[in-house]
Design a protein around this motif. Structure first.
Motif, short mmCIF file in Angstrom:
data_model
loop_
_atom_site.label_atom_id
_atom_site.label_comp_id
_atom_site.label_asym_id
_atom_site.label_seq_id
_atom_site.Cartn_x
_atom_site.Cartn_y
_atom_site.Cartn_z
N ALA A 13 0.83 -1.21 0.00
CA ALA A 13 0.00 0.00 0.00
C ALA A 13 0.86 1.25 0.00
N PHE A 14 1.95 1.24 0.78
CA PHE A 14 2.86 2.39 0.79
C PHE A 14 3.47 2.62 -0.59
N VAL A 15 3.95 1.54 -1.20
CA VAL A 15 4.62 1.65 -2.49
C VAL A 15 3.66 2.08 -3.60
N SER A 16 2.43 1.60 -3.55
CA SER A 16 1.46 1.94 -4.59
C SER A 16 1.12 3.41 -4.61
N ASN A 17 1.22 4.05 -3.45
CA ASN A 17 0.94 5.48 -3.32
C ASN A 17 -0.51 5.81 -3.68
N VAL B 160 -3.20 3.98 5.68
CA VAL B 160 -2.46 2.72 5.76
C VAL B 160 -2.03 2.45 7.20
N ALA B 161 -1.49 3.47 7.86
CA ALA B 161 -1.00 3.30 9.22
C ALA B 161 -2.13 2.93 10.19
N ILE B 162 -3.26 3.63 10.07
CA ILE B 162 -4.40 3.30 10.93
C ILE B 162 -4.92 1.90 10.60
N GLY B 163 -4.90 1.57 9.29
CA GLY B 163 -5.32 0.23 8.90
C GLY B 163 -4.45 -0.85 9.50
N LEU C 140 11.46 3.35 -1.13
CA LEU C 140 10.09 3.09 -1.55
C LEU C 140 9.06 3.62 -0.56
N ILE C 141 9.39 3.53 0.73
CA ILE C 141 8.48 4.04 1.76
C ILE C 141 9.28 4.99 2.64
N SER C 142 8.60 5.68 3.54
CA SER C 142 9.29 6.67 4.36
C SER C 142 10.34 6.01 5.25
N ASN C 143 11.40 6.75 5.56
CA ASN C 143 12.44 6.18 6.43
C ASN C 143 11.91 5.95 7.84
#
Length: 519
Positions: free
Chosen positions: A17-21, A28-31, A431-434
């Motif tokens: 989900a993160f990579v798909s943007n 995503v985080a709450i999910g 790809l996702i946040s550090n």
């Protein structure tokens, strides 16, 4: 479902989900937090514990401090003072810009430092006859390096410090990060100078406002007799508004020098297309441009009035004015905050919250500014992903992944394990946040350190350095994206110049860090 399997499935889905943007990172985080609860991996209090975590509050409060320095012109003043004396030679400009943004990143965050200096750097590039890409890409990359200088440089620093303390080690000191940060910044500047030819010569379409030229142009177009400093000063400023169709101002009479009905603003002049309107009174029509003067607060408030369209946002212009109202208070509160954080007399979250409250109480920033300065998507991301780290540890998933990695590596030793972890962090970090990367990899790093009966300190510090090596894609960090359009950069430009830096950061992580923080 087995808790370990559920944790890994949720993690994989989150990364996709993160990579798909395509899904907001906050959702995503709450999910992730809710999925961990509904699958029975965590209880509801455990799944939502991140939203009350002191680390999250600490990070959120730091953004308010960053806003105070930016909004009061402290950052603009520092940039003008330093870069203005750097001359026009590329080598000297690159060094000065890189060092300046590194220091600012350590104090006010990567994104805040880059956003504050970006307009000034574009102007400097134009005046020096350089392609803006030659200065803006080093600006973004040096900001990431500078985040390693102090505890406050990035949320990752705060997170790894807490991880280290929770894993039986100790929290890192406020200035301790500099032991890795200074070599990283020095190496980054050196690579930028030596590998600068890898940066393509491109110039973006965006040209920021040059306050001096902007004020001079307004004086000419509206025949204003006030000098430039009076037009755009620390307390007062000017803004252009265009009378919108169906505006209540249509049909009213104005003249130069009159005040608005509430007395907040003064009309300095008016234009209709290319024609300057003069005379004792002017009948306002749709499309007329008015030049208004007042305090920055009044200009910002009235820029949202119905019936007018603002040409240049007063809030944006205000940030470019050096040392505006409240600058001394912002600097004073920052100094006190750093002193308290350095001494460790007060818990970090309490210090940052006290600083944020002091800035609001002293009216250095408004309540609205304070709320809007916090990137809530980042706060929600951290709060929602902290339960994933908790699940990794409580379910034994981290231990299992650590066993897989160690069995794959065999008996190659701690340096090989550290390298494998850092490579994993670097790949995910493109790809996702550090921040999300560290929250995922840190429990695995802790499990490996404990399996090998090693200190957790070098693993956490190495993870911090590797997490900052987000140089291969424009989506790796917001700072990378900030400079993309103004510099005219393309997706492939990042990895060509960023690859040497990534290799250098990995070398620091694996070779330098264990010398300072032994296994």
């Amino acid at each position: 479902m087995d808790p370990v399997v559920a944790t890994l499935v949720i993690l994989v889905l989150a990364v996709i989900a993160f990579v798909s943007n395509r899904v907001p990172i906050g959702v995503v985080a709450i999910g992730v937090a809710l999925a961990l609860f509904f699958t029975g991996v965590l209880t509801l209090p455990e799944a939502l514990a991140g939203f009350g975590d002191p680390t999250v509050l600490f990070i959120a409060a730091l953004f308010v401090v960053s806003e105070s320095l930016d909004a009061t012109g402290v950052t603009a003043w520092a940039g003008q003072q330093v870069i203005g004396r750097a001359g026009t030679k590329r080598t000297r400009l690159v060094v000065v810009i890189a060092v300046l943004v590194a220091v600012l990143s350590a104090l006010i965050s990567i994104n805040g430092a880059v956003a504050a200096l970006l307009p000034l750097v574009v102007l400097v590039a134009a005046r020096a006859g350089l392609a803006s890409s030659k200065l803006l890409l080093p600006l973004a990359f040096a900001a990431s390096a500078g985040s390693l200088l102090l505890l406050t440089g990035t949320p990752v620093n705060i997170l790894v410090s807490d991880f280290a303390a929770a894993a039986g080690g100790r929290a890192f000191g406020f200035f301790e990060f500099a032991l890795a940060g200074i070599p990283v910044v020095a190496g980054t500047v050196t690579i930028v100078l030596l590998a600068g030819r890898l940066i393509p010569e491109r110039t973006g379409a965006l040209m920021p406002v040059d306050l001096v030229r902007h004020a001079r142009l307004l004086r000419q177009q509206y025949a204003v007799t006030l000098d430039t400093g009076t037009l755009l000063g620390p307390v007062t400023g000017v803004t252009e508004v265009v009378v919108a169709p169906r505006s209540p101002l249509i049909g009213t009479h104005v003249c130069a020098g009159m005040t608005t009905p509430d007395g907040d603003l003064v009309v300095l002049g008016a234009r209709r297309g290319d024609e300057q309107l003069t005379g004792p009174e002017i009948l306002v029509q749709a499309g007329d441009a008015l030049l208004l003067q007042g305090t920055w607060d009044d200009l910002s408030r009235h820029s949202h009035d119905s019936g007018v369209l603002v040409v240049d946002d007063p809030a944006r212009l205000r940030r470019s004015v050096p040392l505006g109202r409240g600058a001394k208070r912002a600097i004073g509160i920052l100094i006190v905050m750093i002193a308290l954080l350095a001494t460790g007399l007060v818990p970090p979250a309490a210090v940052a919250l006290l600083a944020a409250c002091a800035l609001v109480v002293t009216r250095t920033v408004t309540v609205s500014q304070a709320y809007h300065s916090i990137p809530w998507s980042t706060v929600v991301l951290i709060a929602g992903m902290i339960p994933m780290s908790t699940a990794f540890i409580s379910t034994g998933t981290a231990d299992l992944v650590a066993e897989w990695m160690l069995s794959f590596l065999g008996g190659t030793g701690p340096h090989a394990a550290l390298l494998a972890l850092c490579v994993l962090a670097v790949v995910l970090g493109q790809l996702i946040s550090n921040t999300a990367t560290v929250l995922i990899v840190a429990p695995i790093a802790i499990a490996i350190a404990q399996s090998l009966d090693l200190s957790v300190q070098p693993f956490m510090m190495a993870l911090t350095v590797a997490g900052a090596a987000s140089f291969l894609t424009p989506i790796a960090t917001p700072a990378n994206l900030m400079v993309m359009e103004p510099a005219g950069l393309r997706f492939g430009d990042y990895w060509r110049f960023g690859l040497p830096l990534v290799l250098f950061f990995l070398a620091v992580s694996v070779l330098w860090v264990p010398l300072i923080w032994p296994f």
